[in-house]
Each structure stands twice: as structure tokens, then as C-alpha cells.
Scaffold this motif. Sequence first.
Motif, PDB file in Angstrom:
ATOM      1  N   THR A  61     -10.886 -16.675   2.651  1.00  0.00           N
ATOM      2  CA  THR A  61     -11.285 -16.114   3.931  1.00  0.00           C
ATOM      3  C   THR A  61     -10.676 -14.716   4.035  1.00  0.00           C
ATOM      4  N   MET A  62     -10.835 -14.107   5.176  1.00  0.00           N
ATOM      5  CA  MET A  62     -10.200 -12.826   5.450  1.00  0.00           C
ATOM      6  C   MET A  62      -9.092 -13.069   6.456  1.00  0.00           C
ATOM      7  N   THR A  63      -8.123 -12.151   6.504  1.00  0.00           N
ATOM      8  CA  THR A  63      -7.017 -12.272   7.443  1.00  0.00           C
ATOM      9  C   THR A  63      -6.599 -10.897   7.915  1.00  0.00           C
ATOM     10  N   SER A  64      -5.938 -10.853   9.057  1.00  0.00           N
ATOM     11  CA  SER A  64      -5.394  -9.586   9.526  1.00  0.00           C
ATOM     12  C   SER A  64      -4.159  -9.252   8.690  1.00  0.00           C
ATOM     13  N   LEU A  65      -3.882  -7.985   8.592  1.00  0.00           N
ATOM     14  CA  LEU A  65      -2.810  -7.504   7.733  1.00  0.00           C
ATOM     15  C   LEU A  65      -1.717  -6.863   8.576  1.00  0.00           C
ATOM     16  N   ASP A  66      -0.500  -7.366   8.445  1.00  0.00           N
ATOM     17  CA  ASP A  66       0.659  -6.794   9.119  1.00  0.00           C
ATOM     18  C   ASP A  66       1.266  -5.761   8.173  1.00  0.00           C
ATOM     19  N   LEU A  67       0.900  -4.495   8.377  1.00  0.00           N
ATOM     20  CA  LEU A  67       1.354  -3.432   7.472  1.00  0.00           C
ATOM     21  C   LEU A  67       2.867  -3.319   7.413  1.00  0.00           C
ATOM     22  N   SER A  68       3.551  -3.625   8.499  1.00  0.00           N
ATOM     23  CA  SER A  68       5.011  -3.461   8.526  1.00  0.00           C
ATOM     24  C   SER A  68       5.732  -4.384   7.559  1.00  0.00           C
ATOM     25  N   SER A  69       5.064  -5.437   7.092  1.00  0.00           N
ATOM     26  CA  SER A  69       5.711  -6.361   6.152  1.00  0.00           C
ATOM     27  C   SER A  69       5.511  -5.944   4.695  1.00  0.00           C
ATOM     28  N   LEU A  70       4.694  -4.922   4.471  1.00  0.00           N
ATOM     29  CA  LEU A  70       4.456  -4.428   3.110  1.00  0.00           C
ATOM     30  C   LEU A  70       5.530  -3.426   2.702  1.00  0.00           C
ATOM     31  N   PRO A  71       5.713  -3.227   1.396  1.00  0.00           N
ATOM     32  CA  PRO A  71       6.610  -2.167   0.944  1.00  0.00           C
ATOM     33  C   PRO A  71       6.165  -0.809   1.511  1.00  0.00           C
ATOM     34  N   GLN A  72       7.114   0.086   1.733  1.00  0.00           N
ATOM     35  CA  GLN A  72       6.849   1.382   2.358  1.00  0.00           C
ATOM     36  C   GLN A  72       5.716   2.142   1.673  1.00  0.00           C
ATOM     37  N   SER A  73       5.680   2.125   0.348  1.00  0.00           N
ATOM     38  CA  SER A  73       4.640   2.870  -0.374  1.00  0.00           C
ATOM     39  C   SER A  73       3.239   2.348  -0.051  1.00  0.00           C
ATOM     40  N   LEU A  74       3.104   1.048   0.132  1.00  0.00           N
ATOM     41  CA  LEU A  74       1.807   0.475   0.472  1.00  0.00           C
ATOM     42  C   LEU A  74       1.465   0.682   1.948  1.00  0.00           C
ATOM     43  N   GLN A  75       2.488   0.716   2.807  1.00  0.00           N
ATOM     44  CA  GLN A  75       2.238   0.980   4.226  1.00  0.00           C
ATOM     45  C   GLN A  75       1.572   2.343   4.390  1.00  0.00           C
ATOM     46  N   LYS A  76       2.102   3.313   3.692  1.00  0.00           N
ATOM     47  CA  LYS A  76       1.566   4.674   3.788  1.00  0.00           C
ATOM     48  C   LYS A  76       0.164   4.750   3.173  1.00  0.00           C
ATOM     49  N   LYS A  77      -0.006   4.144   2.019  1.00  0.00           N
ATOM     50  CA  LYS A  77      -1.280   4.210   1.309  1.00  0.00           C
ATOM     51  C   LYS A  77      -2.407   3.533   2.090  1.00  0.00           C
ATOM     52  N   HIS A  78      -2.086   2.443   2.789  1.00  0.00           N
ATOM     53  CA  HIS A  78      -3.113   1.645   3.466  1.00  0.00           C
ATOM     54  C   HIS A  78      -2.944   1.676   4.994  1.00  0.00           C
ATOM     55  N   ALA A  79      -2.493   2.797   5.526  1.00  0.00           N
ATOM     56  CA  ALA A  79      -2.199   2.907   6.959  1.00  0.00           C
ATOM     57  C   ALA A  79      -3.385   2.562   7.853  1.00  0.00           C
ATOM     58  N   SER A  80      -4.588   2.788   7.394  1.00  0.00           N
ATOM     59  CA  SER A  80      -5.759   2.519   8.237  1.00  0.00           C
ATOM     60  C   SER A  80      -6.393   1.152   7.972  1.00  0.00           C
ATOM     61  N   VAL A  81      -5.782   0.354   7.128  1.00  0.00           N
ATOM     62  CA  VAL A  81      -6.338  -0.944   6.765  1.00  0.00           C
ATOM     63  C   VAL A  81      -5.782  -2.024   7.684  1.00  0.00           C
ATOM     64  N   HIS A  82      -6.658  -2.936   8.102  1.00  0.00           N
ATOM     65  CA  HIS A  82      -6.211  -3.991   9.014  1.00  0.00           C
ATOM     66  C   HIS A  82      -6.536  -5.395   8.516  1.00  0.00           C
ATOM     67  N   SER A  83      -7.146  -5.523   7.341  1.00  0.00           N
ATOM     68  CA  SER A  83      -7.493  -6.857   6.848  1.00  0.00           C
ATOM     69  C   SER A  83      -7.310  -6.941   5.333  1.00  0.00           C
ATOM     70  N   ALA A  84      -7.228  -8.180   4.874  1.00  0.00           N
ATOM     71  CA  ALA A  84      -7.048  -8.470   3.451  1.00  0.00           C
ATOM     72  C   ALA A  84      -7.761  -9.770   3.124  1.00  0.00           C
ATOM     73  N   GLY A  85      -8.061  -9.971   1.850  1.00  0.00           N
ATOM     74  CA  GLY A  85      -8.576 -11.252   1.404  1.00  0.00           C
ATOM     75  C   GLY A  85      -7.450 -12.272   1.434  1.00  0.00           C
TER      76      GLY A  85
END
Length: 165
Positions: A61-85
Motif C-alpha cells: 500500500t502507500m503510506t504517509s512519510l514522516d520526513l523528520s525520522s529520515l537521515p538529514q541527507s534524505l530529509q533535504k533531498k525529499h523535502a517535498s515528498v509526503h508518501s512512500a510505498g
Amino acid sequence: MNIILLDKQQHDRQRFDCKNQVLNQYLNQIASQQAQKDNARTYVLMDPINPAWIMGFYTLTMTSLDLSSLPQSLQKKHASVHSAGLIARLAVDHRYQKQGFGAILLLDALHRLYQASAIVAFPLVLVDAKDGIAEFYQQYGFQALSQYPNKLFMTMKDVAHNIST
């Protein structure tokens, strides 16, 4: 190995027992309902001798993405992303455990999510690992989210690498 969508008319869901009542109940009572509502898709690995028997399954399914729980480098890279598989569930019947079927199911799930990502573009796959199972996913390259040790992630770049090897 034949992995197809769960068909409640074709597959013997009652026979499946992974020794986890929550996962057994999901397969028996909820998976088909979730598919009908277009909330999730459950795929089953069929026994080659008796195709009605389910050796294992996973749910996507799809899920919402809590960017703050990702490593800093991924937070910056995917700042506009709100979902993940999401691989919401993965289980193998106790009669087939310790034979590599979990890995087969995981790689098939990753392959399907990679194909979906090529169409609708999402950068990460998340996994909800049950207690004591996180190590299984980590051996395939999943990393724990900082705030949620049983929720793991993998980038689509790493998924591509995993399904090509």
C-alpha cells in the motif's frame, strides 16, 4: 515460484498459519476487504503442488512519510515528498519457514514497488516490521527510522540495486 494477487475464491486462507495471530487474522478476514476498497493489495506465494495452499504473503500500500525520522541527507533531498510505498505485512506459513520463501516474497514486493515507482514516483519503501523481525529486513539493506525502530526504510536507488542482483 508463482506469486499472484490473493483470490479468496481460489486460496485457502484458513489453512495459513504463520504462528502470528495478527497476521493470520489479517489474511483470513481483512486482506480481501482492503483490496475491494482499493486500500491495499495482498500477494500470495502458492504451493506448487497444491495451488490453493498459501505458502506466504505480503501486502502493499502507500503510506504517509514522516520526513523528520529520515537521515538529514534524505530529509533535504525529499523535502517535498509526503508518501512512500509500504510493505505493510509479510509472513510465511510455519510449514514453509526457514526455506528462503521470506526472501522470495520480499524481493517480489520490492520489484513490484519499483515498477510502481517508475509510474507514480515515490522515493522510498517503508516496512512495518513486527517485534524481532527488523533484522530480517536489515540484512537486505533496510535501515531503521530514527524514531521508530520497527519501521524501516530503503531508497528506490537501493531497491533497484537489490532487485538487479
